[in-house]
Write an enzyme that holds these catalytic residues in place. Structure first.
Site, PDB file in Angstrom:
ATOM      1  CG  ASN A   1       2.272  -4.397   3.535  1.00 47.45           C
ATOM      2  OD1 ASN A   1       2.575  -3.200   3.577  1.00 47.45           O
ATOM      3  ND2 ASN A   1       1.054  -4.817   3.249  1.00 47.45           N
ATOM      4  CD1 TRP A   2       7.850  -3.152   7.395  1.00 48.12           C
ATOM      5  CD2 TRP A   2       8.720  -1.083   7.302  1.00 48.12           C
ATOM      6  NE1 TRP A   2       9.213  -3.272   7.480  1.00 48.12           N
ATOM      7  CE2 TRP A   2       9.776  -2.014   7.414  1.00 48.12           C
ATOM      8  CE3 TRP A   2       9.035   0.270   7.224  1.00 48.12           C
ATOM      9  CZ2 TRP A   2      11.118  -1.631   7.462  1.00 48.12           C
ATOM     10  CZ3 TRP A   2      10.366   0.664   7.272  1.00 48.12           C
ATOM     11  CH2 TRP A   2      11.394  -0.282   7.393  1.00 48.12           C
ATOM     12  CE  LYS A   3      -0.604  -5.189   6.387  1.00 49.44           C
ATOM     13  NZ  LYS A   3      -1.718  -6.033   6.792  1.00 49.44           N
TER      14      LYS A   3
ATOM     15  CG  HIS B   1      -2.621  -4.939   0.984  1.00 50.06           C
ATOM     16  ND1 HIS B   1      -3.615  -4.925   1.917  1.00 50.06           N
ATOM     17  CD2 HIS B   1      -1.667  -5.782   1.443  1.00 50.06           C
ATOM     18  CE1 HIS B   1      -3.273  -5.727   2.917  1.00 50.06           C
ATOM     19  NE2 HIS B   1      -2.100  -6.265   2.653  1.00 50.06           N
TER      20      HIS B   1
ATOM     21  CD  GLU C   1      -4.332  -4.040   5.340  1.00 54.09           C
ATOM     22  OE1 GLU C   1      -3.390  -3.253   5.162  1.00 54.09           O
ATOM     23  OE2 GLU C   1      -4.211  -5.094   6.020  1.00 54.09           O
TER      24      GLU C   1
ATOM     25  CD  GLU D   1      -1.091 -10.124   1.280  1.00 48.84           C
ATOM     26  OE1 GLU D   1      -0.180 -10.301   2.089  1.00 48.84           O
ATOM     27  OE2 GLU D   1      -1.665  -9.040   1.113  1.00 48.84           O
TER      28      GLU D   1
ATOM     29  N   GLY E   1      -3.692 -10.431   9.307  1.00 52.29           N
ATOM     30  CA  GLY E   1      -3.741  -9.771  10.611  1.00 52.29           C
ATOM     31  C   GLY E   1      -4.631 -10.469  11.622  1.00 52.29           C
TER      32      GLY E   1
ATOM     33  CB  SER F   1      -1.441 -14.946  10.015  1.00 54.11           C
ATOM     34  OG  SER F   1      -2.452 -14.015  10.349  1.00 54.11           O
TER      35      SER F   1
ATOM     36  N   GLY G   1       3.039  -9.008   6.997  1.00 59.85           N
ATOM     37  CA  GLY G   1       2.677  -7.760   7.663  1.00 59.85           C
ATOM     38  C   GLY G   1       3.252  -7.720   9.074  1.00 59.85           C
ATOM     39  N   GLY G   2       2.449  -8.117  10.038  1.00 63.13           N
ATOM     40  CA  GLY G   2       2.805  -8.001  11.457  1.00 63.13           C
ATOM     41  C   GLY G   2       4.201  -8.501  11.799  1.00 63.13           C
TER      42      GLY G   2
HETATM   43  P1  PGA Z   1      -0.175 -10.060   8.182  1.00 61.28           P
HETATM   44  O1  PGA Z   1      -0.405  -9.110   6.915  1.00 61.28           O
HETATM   45  O2  PGA Z   1       1.097 -10.808   7.963  1.00 61.28           O
HETATM   46  O3  PGA Z   1      -0.122  -9.141   9.354  1.00 61.28           O
HETATM   47  O4  PGA Z   1      -1.365 -10.999   8.238  1.00 61.28           O
HETATM   48  C1  PGA Z   1      -0.097  -9.537   5.627  1.00 61.28           C
HETATM   49  C2  PGA Z   1      -0.407  -8.463   4.624  1.00 61.28           C
HETATM   50  O5  PGA Z   1      -1.420  -7.768   4.774  1.00 61.28           O
HETATM   51  O6  PGA Z   1       0.352  -8.258   3.646  1.00 61.28           O
END
Ligand code: PGA
Length: 250
Positions: A9-11, A95, A97, A167, A173, A213, A234-235
């Site tokens: 997930n590049w966001k 998601h 966010e 999640e 994050g 994470s 994500g990251g």
């Molecule tokens: P993260 O994000 O791996 O940076 O914790 C995961 C996500 O939000 O899908």
């Protein structure tokens, strides 16, 4: 058999050149049979990144959101029809966010999911509790509520198109990962809910991903759990070598 999935997930990250070189790297990774790699790409890059990864049948792209209506006066929004018209077939919905910053509710997500399924899309549906909810011991009920409100009036046949991503918000994050045991326990709960609400086949064939994470150092142990079928990352999905290692962690 359900699929193993490593989804990135590049966001809202990466300039186009960076996105291109990252996806070139991913397109050269050998993806094991029974495993699928999905890149959650920002809208403006979808079509071009899809071309970059086209040579690898194990790699796909996904949009990170869509609108629930087919068309109309919704400035700044992107419809499923638009995505379909450039060959996109997968969308990430719900998601945390978007739930937090765009105020997406369970009810709105139910509409988006229905529209996406009708348009023939695969949906990666995210759920997960806050730290407060977990500390109150209410995480099972909370996640169950999210799934019930957005997904549980679907039909059993619809589940062929759905992947769940659990999640926990406190792990996204933050560098804090749910322990493999904590994740396994709630994944098993979700699978039991699917069995009780739909049927055994839906429960057995739906991939349930863990997100929060995920990194090379913990992916193998997480993915080895019986109800964890991969990760939404994500990251670490922004770093070519790290994401490659995660893809190879099944
Ligand atoms: P993260 O994000 O791996 O940076 O914790 C995961 C996500 O939000 O899908």
């Amino acid at each position: 058999m359900r699929k193993n999935i490593a989804a990135g997930n590049w966001k809202m990250n990466l300039a186009f050149e960076e996105a291109k070189s990252l996806s070139e790297h991913v397109s050269n990774v050998q993806v094991a049979d029974g495993t699928e790699v999905i890149l959650g790409v920002p809208f403006p890059y979808l079509e071009q990144i899809q071309k970059v990864i086209a040579s690898n049948p194990g790699v796909h792209v996904a949009a990170q959101n869509c609108h629930q209506e087919a068309k109309g006066a919704y400035t700044g929004e992107v419809s499923l029809g638009m995505l379909a018209s450039i060959g996109i077939k997968t969308v990430i919905l719900g998601h945390s966010e978007r739930r937090a910053y765009q105020k997406e509710t369970d009810e709105l997500l139910a509409q988006k999911v229905k529209a996406a399924l009708q348009a023939g899309f695969k949906v990666i549906f995210c759920c997960g509790e806050s730290l407060e909810t977990r500390e109150a011991g209410e995480h099972f009920d909370f996640v169950e509520g999210q799934l019930r409100n957005s997904l549980f009036d679907l039909e059993a046949k619809d589940w062929k198109q759905i992947v769940i991503a659990y999640e926990p918000i406190w792990a996204i994050g933050t560098g804090v990962t749910a322990s493999p045991e904590q994740a396994q326990e709630i994944h098993a709960h979700i699978r039991t809910l699917l069995k009780n609400t739909f049927n055994e086949q839906v429960a057995e064939e739906t991939s349930i991903l863990y997100g929060g994470s995920v990194k090379p150092a913990n992916a193998k142990e997480l993915f080895s759990k019986s109800d964890i079928d991969g990760g939404l990352v994500g990251g670490a999905s922004l770093k070519a070598a790290d994401f490659e290692q995660i893809i190879k962690s099944f």
